[in-house]
Enzyme design. Sequence first.
Site, PDB file in Angstrom:
ATOM      1  N   GLN A  54       0.824  -1.214   0.000  1.00 40.00           N
ATOM      2  CA  GLN A  54       0.000   0.000   0.000  1.00 40.00           C
ATOM      3  C   GLN A  54       0.862   1.270   0.000  1.00 40.00           C
ATOM      4  OE1 GLN A  54      -2.365  -1.761   3.435  1.00 40.00           O
ATOM      5  NE2 GLN A  54      -4.017  -0.771   2.305  1.00 40.00           N
ATOM      6  N   TRP A 103      -6.709  10.686   0.883  1.00 36.02           N
ATOM      7  CA  TRP A 103      -6.468  11.075   2.272  1.00 36.02           C
ATOM      8  C   TRP A 103      -6.044  12.533   2.312  1.00 36.02           C
ATOM      9  CZ3 TRP A 103      -3.351   6.173   4.193  1.00 36.02           C
ATOM     10  CH2 TRP A 103      -4.261   5.122   4.397  1.00 36.02           C
ATOM     11  N   ASP A 191     -14.403  14.806  10.049  1.00 33.79           N
ATOM     12  CA  ASP A 191     -15.516  15.204   9.199  1.00 33.79           C
ATOM     13  C   ASP A 191     -15.703  16.719   9.232  1.00 33.79           C
ATOM     14  OD1 ASP A 191     -17.882  13.703   7.760  1.00 33.79           O
ATOM     15  OD2 ASP A 191     -18.783  15.426   8.788  1.00 33.79           O
ATOM     16  N   ARG A 220     -15.732  14.676 -10.090  1.00 37.36           N
ATOM     17  CA  ARG A 220     -16.294  13.498  -9.426  1.00 37.36           C
ATOM     18  C   ARG A 220     -16.115  13.763  -7.944  1.00 37.36           C
ATOM     19  NH1 ARG A 220     -14.637   9.482  -5.467  1.00 37.36           N
ATOM     20  NH2 ARG A 220     -15.820   7.592  -5.877  1.00 37.36           N
ATOM     21  N   ASP A 222     -16.135  12.673  -4.161  1.00 32.36           N
ATOM     22  CA  ASP A 222     -16.014  11.520  -3.286  1.00 32.36           C
ATOM     23  C   ASP A 222     -16.975  11.645  -2.098  1.00 32.36           C
ATOM     24  OD1 ASP A 222     -14.384   9.074  -2.600  1.00 32.36           O
ATOM     25  OD2 ASP A 222     -13.971  10.259  -0.798  1.00 32.36           O
ATOM     26  N   LYS A 225     -22.638  11.391  -0.488  1.00 34.88           N
ATOM     27  CA  LYS A 225     -23.804  11.150   0.376  1.00 34.88           C
ATOM     28  C   LYS A 225     -23.492  11.404   1.841  1.00 34.88           C
ATOM     29  CE  LYS A 225     -23.639   6.241   1.678  1.00 34.88           C
ATOM     30  NZ  LYS A 225     -24.439   5.012   1.754  1.00 34.88           N
ATOM     31  N   HIS A 226     -22.212  11.567   2.182  1.00 39.25           N
ATOM     32  CA  HIS A 226     -21.827  11.825   3.568  1.00 39.25           C
ATOM     33  C   HIS A 226     -21.782  13.309   3.892  1.00 39.25           C
ATOM     34  CE1 HIS A 226     -21.056   7.651   4.550  1.00 39.25           C
ATOM     35  NE2 HIS A 226     -20.518   7.538   3.350  1.00 39.25           N
ATOM     36  N   GLU A 246     -20.460  10.596  -5.719  1.00 39.73           N
ATOM     37  CA  GLU A 246     -20.432   9.196  -5.312  1.00 39.73           C
ATOM     38  C   GLU A 246     -21.493   8.967  -4.238  1.00 39.73           C
ATOM     39  OE1 GLU A 246     -17.436   5.884  -3.302  1.00 39.73           O
ATOM     40  OE2 GLU A 246     -17.353   7.984  -2.680  1.00 39.73           O
ATOM     41  N   ASP A 316     -12.991   1.168  -5.378  1.00 34.14           N
ATOM     42  CA  ASP A 316     -13.592   0.694  -4.128  1.00 34.14           C
ATOM     43  C   ASP A 316     -14.233  -0.683  -4.249  1.00 34.14           C
ATOM     44  OD1 ASP A 316     -12.967   3.016  -2.623  1.00 34.14           O
ATOM     45  OD2 ASP A 316     -14.636   4.075  -3.568  1.00 34.14           O
TER      46      ASP A 316
END
Length: 533
Positions: A54, A103, A191, A220, A222, A225-226, A246, A316
């Site tokens: 990673q 990130w 958040d 786009r 990310d 919906k949050h 997204e 994802d």
Amino acid sequence: MLPSLVLVSLLASFQPAFAATAEQWRTRSIYQIIVDRFALEPGAVVNECVLSEQTWCGGTWKGILKKLDYIQSAGFTAIWISPVNQNYQGPKSAYGDPYHGYWSADISQLNDKFGTADDLKALSAEVHRRNMYLMVDVVVNNVMATSLTPDYSTYMFKDAKYYHPYCAVDFSNITSEQQCWLGDTKVPLPDLNTENSEVIAKYSDWISDLVQTYSIDGLRIDAAKHVRKAFWPAFAKSAGVFCMGEVFDPLVPYATDFQGSDALDSVLNYPLYYALVAAFTLPGAQNMSALIDNFDQSKTGYSDTTVLGNFLENQDLPRWHNLSVDPQSLYNAMTVTFLTEGIPIVYYGQEQGFSGAADPYNREPLWPSNYTNTTSYQLMTTLNQLRTYMINTTDWATQKTNVITTNQNGIALQKGEVVSILTNIGAPPQNFTYTALKSPWPQGTVTIDVVGCRQFVVASGGYLEVEYTKGGVPVVLAQPSSLNGSGLCGSTMEALHANTLPGQTVAQSSALDRAVVPSLIALLLMAASLGLW
């Protein structure tokens, strides 16, 4: 004299790509890129890219620029690149380094791992020189940390007052989803408080500057919906470009809530993805009814199905080939994403048959493939060529898809002047016949399968016999007159329908034909007339 629709298309091609609208984006097809994994710069040292580590593998914006031919040659007219902004800088986290770009840290800065501001501007300029569009991924919901008490001075928003207090997300509660922290205690994602007027104003200024500085045509977004839905209209207005969010959810009613004048232009079509998995993966449920249900719900749910982002893979999700062992399942499902309403999106490596499981194994480097002209690549090229030609010569971009007939093993779809006959039987021999219905074309009508360059003629009684001799390949039919000038199956269509009897087929070899297992499968399609001819 040029047909009016062709003239409009040609004139549109001379308009600047900057500030592209939803109407312009619906005519495009998108190739999605993880910058670190797509292409190395010329002369770069090729190091082993171990997915489980990673960490950085070396892809850059310069690398993308040098490989645009590979993307454009497959017929793609836009690229979507992973986030360009500065990410977490520090010791390797519990989940590796931020090679993926999601990130976020100080988003007012660029990510110098991928290049300089001049490199990004050069990529944007070359994309536009080719009459392609540039879509950039942005992360607005959160930043990244390695503890629950981060140093806020490292972010663009440098005080805790701009963030929601920590709480773990309860995914059964929408307020929790939009105010609590994603991630976990090892790598929490603080958040942003998007109800805060200072946050709203600074985000609006930031996105306007980013779009204008790098001539970005679309975003786009990310984790859309949050973030509370009411945040998005002002943000999108400040961006001034097409915005696709997204909304990672299998349910149409949930996804539809984030599209519209009170939200975003578009969303990624996750409900269609889940329906395609249910219908086409082998082994799998082979539940074609899931696809029918999705079409029915989408027609009444979304405000505009023609700008939804249709896909089979992304960063994802497990690769399609990880879910389905049969290549024909990919080809049939892929045809749905290209030839129904919406904007087709292909995640880099899908064309090379990558088979990685979930993150991080679905983020393979592309360069070991040598950017080979595979069967999947060739099919994408054909589908792009057909779709673009239909958009340029008809009102294809806004036409709706109609289901002609279906059963548990197949579905026949009609969009404009194109009929797509798709099956989940896979490559091995099967006995498979559609239920008899009347054809959409009169007796004697010549049609061409643009995938295999085979000819089919409507027989007496309106019957159209579509013969599969190479396994469950997708069949995409159109009349020769609607393909003249497209370059598909040869530029001269007259030769294909000379001296041919009803029901007879004339085939040219294609990569798709050669790649599949031969079988003797006949499919009778007698589709109810839709009054289009």
